[in-house]
Write a protein that holds these residues in place. Structure first.
Motif, mmCIF file in Angstrom:
data_model
loop_
_atom_site.group_PDB
_atom_site.id
_atom_site.type_symbol
_atom_site.label_atom_id
_atom_site.label_comp_id
_atom_site.label_asym_id
_atom_site.label_seq_id
_atom_site.Cartn_x
_atom_site.Cartn_y
_atom_site.Cartn_z
ATOM 1 N N TYR A 1 0.563 -1.152 0.072
ATOM 2 C CA TYR A 1 0.266 -0.004 -0.216
ATOM 3 C C TYR A 1 1.280 1.465 0.211
ATOM 4 O O TYR A 1 0.415 2.483 -0.832
ATOM 5 C CB TYR A 1 -0.726 -0.385 1.180
ATOM 6 C CG TYR A 1 -2.145 0.845 1.730
ATOM 7 C CD1 TYR A 1 -1.990 1.388 2.571
ATOM 8 C CD2 TYR A 1 -2.728 1.478 0.322
ATOM 9 C CE1 TYR A 1 -3.570 2.595 2.351
ATOM 10 C CE2 TYR A 1 -3.500 2.641 0.040
ATOM 11 C CZ TYR A 1 -3.613 3.341 1.622
ATOM 12 O OH TYR A 1 -4.702 4.046 1.433
ATOM 13 N N ASN A 2 1.704 1.290 0.604
ATOM 14 C CA ASN A 2 2.869 2.248 0.628
ATOM 15 C C ASN A 2 3.683 2.743 -0.811
ATOM 16 O O ASN A 2 3.299 3.919 -0.663
ATOM 17 C CB ASN A 2 3.903 1.702 1.405
ATOM 18 C CG ASN A 2 4.397 3.049 2.483
ATOM 19 O OD1 ASN A 2 4.185 3.996 1.958
ATOM 20 N ND2 ASN A 2 5.279 2.343 3.638
ATOM 21 N N TYR B 1 2.330 1.918 -3.088
ATOM 22 C CA TYR B 1 0.993 2.847 -4.496
ATOM 23 C C TYR B 1 0.886 3.658 -4.080
ATOM 24 O O TYR B 1 0.933 4.550 -5.350
ATOM 25 C CB TYR B 1 -0.351 1.680 -3.902
ATOM 26 C CG TYR B 1 -1.623 2.370 -4.416
ATOM 27 C CD1 TYR B 1 -2.629 3.103 -3.093
ATOM 28 C CD2 TYR B 1 -1.655 2.257 -6.036
ATOM 29 C CE1 TYR B 1 -3.447 4.337 -3.740
ATOM 30 C CE2 TYR B 1 -3.931 2.521 -6.171
ATOM 31 C CZ TYR B 1 -3.940 4.021 -5.192
ATOM 32 O OH TYR B 1 -5.159 4.243 -5.127
ATOM 33 N N VAL B 2 0.944 4.556 -2.690
ATOM 34 C CA VAL B 2 1.261 5.685 -2.913
ATOM 35 C C VAL B 2 2.329 6.521 -3.087
ATOM 36 O O VAL B 2 2.358 7.461 -3.420
ATOM 37 C CB VAL B 2 0.960 6.184 -1.133
ATOM 38 C CG1 VAL B 2 1.613 6.979 -0.560
ATOM 39 C CG2 VAL B 2 0.328 5.601 -0.034
ATOM 40 N N GLU B 3 3.505 5.784 -2.617
ATOM 41 C CA GLU B 3 4.744 6.978 -3.631
ATOM 42 C C GLU B 3 4.488 6.441 -5.307
ATOM 43 O O GLU B 3 4.072 7.448 -6.007
ATOM 44 C CB GLU B 3 6.500 5.726 -2.944
ATOM 45 C CG GLU B 3 5.786 5.493 -1.752
ATOM 46 C CD GLU B 3 6.084 6.860 -1.027
ATOM 47 O OE1 GLU B 3 6.964 8.293 -2.009
ATOM 48 O OE2 GLU B 3 5.997 7.935 0.054
ATOM 49 N N VAL C 1 -0.302 7.160 -6.624
ATOM 50 C CA VAL C 1 -0.862 8.244 -6.035
ATOM 51 C C VAL C 1 -0.502 9.287 -6.410
ATOM 52 O O VAL C 1 -0.745 10.365 -6.249
ATOM 53 C CB VAL C 1 -1.347 8.205 -4.690
ATOM 54 C CG1 VAL C 1 -1.794 9.398 -4.002
ATOM 55 C CG2 VAL C 1 -2.216 7.006 -4.570
#
Lengths: 176, 169
Positions: B133-134, B136-138, B141
């Motif tokens: 998920y991290n 994905y954010v980096e 997003v």
């Protein structure tokens, strides 16, 4: 078991990558200035800052929520009061470096004001008389609205966020 | 990490050493059921076409979430079966295991669901899923060219995922 998540953003703010505050302020000021020149109507500019378009608040908000969730490890808020507190303490701290205070709760606890004492967006800014109706920080209301919308199950906005002056944002939710 | 800013992703959770070919597939869905990503590393048998596969997976997760919340013996208030739960509220299911594979699941409060299918002997994958998920954010997003809600087409993200998946035992 992970340690209980901090309810303030201090620990996270220390770890997160930062940019120069003046660069940030001046860039934002330049954007607003350009919008005023292009659109000329103060109302139009207010709308643009808030809306769904490439640079505007709402679009930032829908991406920001994921970053906020990964960095801060905060679990779901139980009610609106807690949501407002988390935004004011952890959210603002993490992204702007300042905390807001939550005041002015109305009778049924469905709306409140988030007051930013030390808003980095308005450093060096003076509004001339022609722009008195301008919501200079309206981008913040767009961001909050976008982020809250992604964090809730319903597609219609349950939260309203309006700007009320250089350092004040009013947050309200649908009465249940 | 190289191109988009220089922020430090917290170090990947250490995985026990293994052959490195453990992860079979990964799905990422958003809150509306759009399959943002499907990665496949080791899938000998495919029974459905891609669309049906994604729909089936999303439907399964939705039902499992409702079911586990309804059957929770520790919670006092229960919604009616079928009422969508807010992600993160109530109890959330983590994984199921069969004799041939294990499926691990994580949902963020913003509705992003990450599913990883691995070898049945794999341990708890909540930390690795948080790391994904991290990622994905980096990579996704924060990517200004990515439109939220559309399938992810980002090479850096795919590479980082492949690398991480290979390191899971």
């Amino acid at each position: 078991m992970a340690p209980p998540a901090p309810r303030t953003g201090d620990a996270v703010f220390a770890n997160v990558e930062r940019v120069n505050a003046e660069l940030f302020t001046l860039t934002y000021g330049a954007i607003v200035r350009q919008l005023l020149t292009d659109l000329e109507e103060v109302e139009e500019v207010n709308k643009q800052l808030d809306q769904i378009s490439i640079f505007r608040g709402y679009n930032i908000g829908i991406r920001l929520i994921d970053e906020f969730l990964t960095k801060s490890n905060i679990s779901r808020c139980v009610d609106f009061k807690e949501t407002a507190e988390v935004i004011a303490k952890a959210g603002f701290k993490m992204f702007l470096g300042v905390t807001a205070s939550v005041t002015n709760w109305d009778a049924d606890g469905t709306s409140c004001s988030l007051v930013l004492e030390d808003n980095p967006l308005v450093d060096f800014v003076e509004l001339p008389d022609t722009c008195q109706g301008l919501y200079y920080c309206n981008i913040l209301s767009g961001v909050i609205r976008g982020a809250l919308e992604m964090a809730c199950i319903s597609p219609e906005p349950n939260f309203w966020c309006t700007h009320q002056g250089m350092c004040l944002v009013r947050l309200a939710t649908h009465p249940r | 990490m190289q191109f988009f800013g220089g922020s430090e992703i917290s170090p990947a959770p250490s995985a026990p050493t293994g052959s490195g070919n453990n992860a079979h597939m990964m799905y990422i869905f958003n809150r509306n059921g759009v399959c943002l990503l499907y990665r496949e590393w080791n899938r000998p048998l495919r029974t459905l076409n891609a669309q049906q596969d994604h729909k089936l997976m999303f439907g399964l997760l939705f039902s499992l979430k409702s079911f586990t919340a309804k059957m929770d013996p520790t919670s006092v208030e229960k919604g009616n079966l079928g009422v969508p739960q807010l992600p993160g509220q109530g109890c959330s299911f983590h994984s199921f295991r069969t004799n041939t594979y294990k499926l691990s699941f994580m949902e963020s409060p913003s509705g992003i669901k990450i599913i990883l299918v691995t070898h049945p002997k794999t341990g708890d994958l909540q930390e690795p899923l948080k790391y994904v998920y991290n990622l994905y954010v980096e990579y996704v997003v924060k990517n200004p060219l990515y439109v939220p809600g559309t399938p992810i087409r980002c090479d850096l993200f795919n590479t980082a995922l492949d690398q991480y998946a290979r390191s899971l035992a």
